[in-house]
Design a protein around this motif. Structure first.
Motif, short mmCIF file in Angstrom:
data_model
loop_
_atom_site.label_atom_id
_atom_site.label_comp_id
_atom_site.label_asym_id
_atom_site.label_seq_id
_atom_site.Cartn_x
_atom_site.Cartn_y
_atom_site.Cartn_z
N LEU A 38 0.84 -1.20 0.00
CA LEU A 38 0.00 0.00 0.00
C LEU A 38 0.87 1.25 0.00
O LEU A 38 1.91 1.30 0.69
N ASN A 39 0.44 2.25 -0.74
CA ASN A 39 1.06 3.57 -0.65
C ASN A 39 1.06 4.01 0.82
O ASN A 39 0.16 3.66 1.58
N THR A 40 2.06 4.76 1.22
CA THR A 40 2.13 5.19 2.62
C THR A 40 1.01 6.16 2.98
O THR A 40 0.74 6.38 4.17
N GLU A 41 0.36 6.74 1.99
CA GLU A 41 -0.84 7.55 2.21
C GLU A 41 -1.94 7.00 1.30
O GLU A 41 -2.33 7.62 0.31
N PRO A 42 -2.47 5.82 1.65
CA PRO A 42 -3.35 5.11 0.72
C PRO A 42 -4.79 5.58 0.77
O PRO A 42 -5.24 6.22 1.73
N THR A 43 -5.51 5.21 -0.27
CA THR A 43 -6.95 5.47 -0.28
C THR A 43 -7.69 4.53 0.67
O THR A 43 -8.79 4.84 1.11
N LEU A 44 -7.08 3.38 0.96
CA LEU A 44 -7.66 2.47 1.94
C LEU A 44 -7.44 3.01 3.35
O LEU A 44 -6.33 3.45 3.68
N ASP A 45 -8.45 2.97 4.18
CA ASP A 45 -8.33 3.38 5.58
C ASP A 45 -7.47 2.35 6.32
O ASP A 45 -7.91 1.22 6.55
N THR B 238 -5.62 -2.31 10.34
CA THR B 238 -4.96 -2.45 11.63
C THR B 238 -5.87 -3.17 12.62
O THR B 238 -5.43 -4.06 13.36
N ARG B 239 -7.13 -2.80 12.61
CA ARG B 239 -8.08 -3.45 13.51
C ARG B 239 -8.28 -4.93 13.17
O ARG B 239 -8.69 -5.71 14.02
N ARG B 240 -7.97 -5.29 11.95
CA ARG B 240 -8.10 -6.69 11.53
C ARG B 240 -6.82 -7.48 11.79
O ARG B 240 -6.75 -8.67 11.43
N GLY B 241 -5.81 -6.85 12.36
CA GLY B 241 -4.59 -7.56 12.70
C GLY B 241 -3.44 -7.40 11.72
O GLY B 241 -2.41 -8.05 11.85
N TRP B 242 -3.59 -6.50 10.74
CA TRP B 242 -2.51 -6.23 9.81
C TRP B 242 -1.53 -5.24 10.44
O TRP B 242 -1.91 -4.39 11.24
N SER B 243 -0.26 -5.32 10.02
CA SER B 243 0.73 -4.33 10.45
C SER B 243 1.74 -4.12 9.33
O SER B 243 2.00 -5.01 8.51
N ALA B 244 2.29 -2.91 9.27
CA ALA B 244 3.30 -2.59 8.26
C ALA B 244 4.64 -3.18 8.68
O ALA B 244 5.10 -2.95 9.81
N VAL B 245 5.28 -3.95 7.79
CA VAL B 245 6.51 -4.65 8.15
C VAL B 245 7.71 -4.23 7.30
O VAL B 245 8.84 -4.61 7.62
N ARG B 246 7.50 -3.47 6.25
CA ARG B 246 8.62 -3.09 5.37
C ARG B 246 8.22 -1.87 4.58
O ARG B 246 7.04 -1.66 4.28
N ARG B 247 9.21 -1.05 4.21
CA ARG B 247 8.93 0.12 3.38
C ARG B 247 9.80 0.09 2.12
O ARG B 247 10.99 -0.23 2.17
N TYR B 248 9.16 0.47 1.03
CA TYR B 248 9.85 0.57 -0.26
C TYR B 248 9.72 2.00 -0.77
O TYR B 248 8.73 2.69 -0.48
N HIS B 249 10.72 2.43 -1.52
CA HIS B 249 10.64 3.72 -2.19
C HIS B 249 10.59 3.50 -3.70
O HIS B 249 11.32 2.65 -4.24
N VAL B 250 9.73 4.22 -4.36
CA VAL B 250 9.78 4.33 -5.81
C VAL B 250 10.59 5.58 -6.11
O VAL B 250 10.22 6.69 -5.69
#
Length: 307
Positions: free
Chosen positions: A120-127, A132-144
């Motif tokens: 996901l983009n770091t400022e995504p259209t998805l809330d 996060t409430r479903r148990g997802w977490s950000a684990v890595r970052r990529y740059h374009v």
């Protein structure tokens, strides 16, 4: 009126492309999704569209899209998810279906759990609060990253003892595949791929192989490669650049990079881009920065574990 969900078909590629470009405009300020890229995704051999794709409609308008695929044959499952900002419930319905399918897919593979990854983009259209409430977490970052090109980007002369050549035949292609598997083996999210799988991954039938190069040394022979694509409307694109561990520090990466810059400039391109893991341990981010590449936007890998 409730959202209507159905699987995607190849004839939906244009509508999906339009949706993704609408998301692009919101997230990065301009459309950067090409129809052929969406078509290639929908044609993946490891996808059964009736079970692994989802379209959500508000009336006749496509407002969310999801796709799931399995490269690991085990517990790892990957998904794409796109939703317009005012239609989060449609996005949630697709997440429900995705998570259920991911767990089923992992169990079909004989795994006890599904480890699901989503970019996901770091400022995504998805809330992101929703995932996060479903148990997802950000684990890595990529740059374009991107870099402007001009007439001063000329092909470099390889130093003494170093060779650089275009990928011209089947033997060269198999060598690029072997170099990719070896040089990326330690990278986060790497999944081993057979030669046939890899050919599909890179869309070999439409790839301009003259934009793929091999670099080597007298001692090691072929030790690095760069794969570029000139079929993106937004910019020239470097799909992957890899150098064997034992050859790093010899300047092969920079040589390949400058050669690609010159090739794109010679084709009249004004900009070149690529993606890089910000935690890459090979020094790639610093290499790209030294050669004038700057951040265009950032993407996070989100993960959830389902049991």
């Amino acid at each position: 009126m409730p959202y209507a969900l159905r699987p995607a078909g190849l004839t939906d590629a244009a509508a999906v492309t339009e949706l993704l470009n609408e998301v692009d405009r919101i997230e990065i300020g301009r459309p950067e999704t090409d129809l052929h890229t969406v078509e290639a995704d929908l044609k993946r051999p490891d996808i059964a569209l009736e079970r692994d794709s989802w379209l959500a409609f508000d009336g006749d308008r496509l407002v969310a899209y999801g796709l799931l695929w399995d490269e690991s044959g085990g517990e790892r499952v990957d998904v794409d998810h796109y939703v317009l900002p005012d239609h989060q419930r449609a996005g949630e319905l697709i997440l429900d279906a995705m998570e259920a399918r991911a767990l089923d897919k992992a169990r079909e593979n004989g795994a006890a759990r599904a480890v699901v990854h989503l970019h996901l983009n770091t400022e995504p259209t998805l809330d992101t609060g929703l995932i996060t409430r479903r148990g997802w977490s950000a684990v890595r970052r990529y740059h374009v990253l991107q870099r402007p090109l001009d007439a001063e980007d000329l092909a470099p002369e390889p130093p003494a003892g170093v060779t650089l050549r275009a990928c011209t035949d089947e033997a060269d292609r198999t060598r690029v595949h072997a170099l990719y598997q070896s040089s990326f083996a330690e990278h986060f999210d790497f999944q081993p791929r057979t030669y046939e799988q890899w050919l599909h991954d890179v869309d070999a039938d439409t790839l301009d192989w003259s934009m793929v190069w091999l670099a080597g040394t007298e001692k090691l022979g072929d030790a690095g490669f760069l794969m570029a694509r000139d079929d993106r409307e937004a910019m020239g694109w470097i799909r992957s650049l890899g150098v064997l561990r034992e050859a790093r520090g010899a300047g092969l990466g920079g040589l390949l990079l400058r050669h690609a810059f010159a090739a794109f400039a010679g084709r009249g391109r004004e900009t070149v881009g690529l993606g890089v893991d910000t935690s890459n341990a090979t020094g790639a981010p610093a290499l790209y920065e030294r050669h004038g590449m700057a951040v265009h936007y950032a993407v996070d890998t989100w993960e959830t574990v389902l049991k």
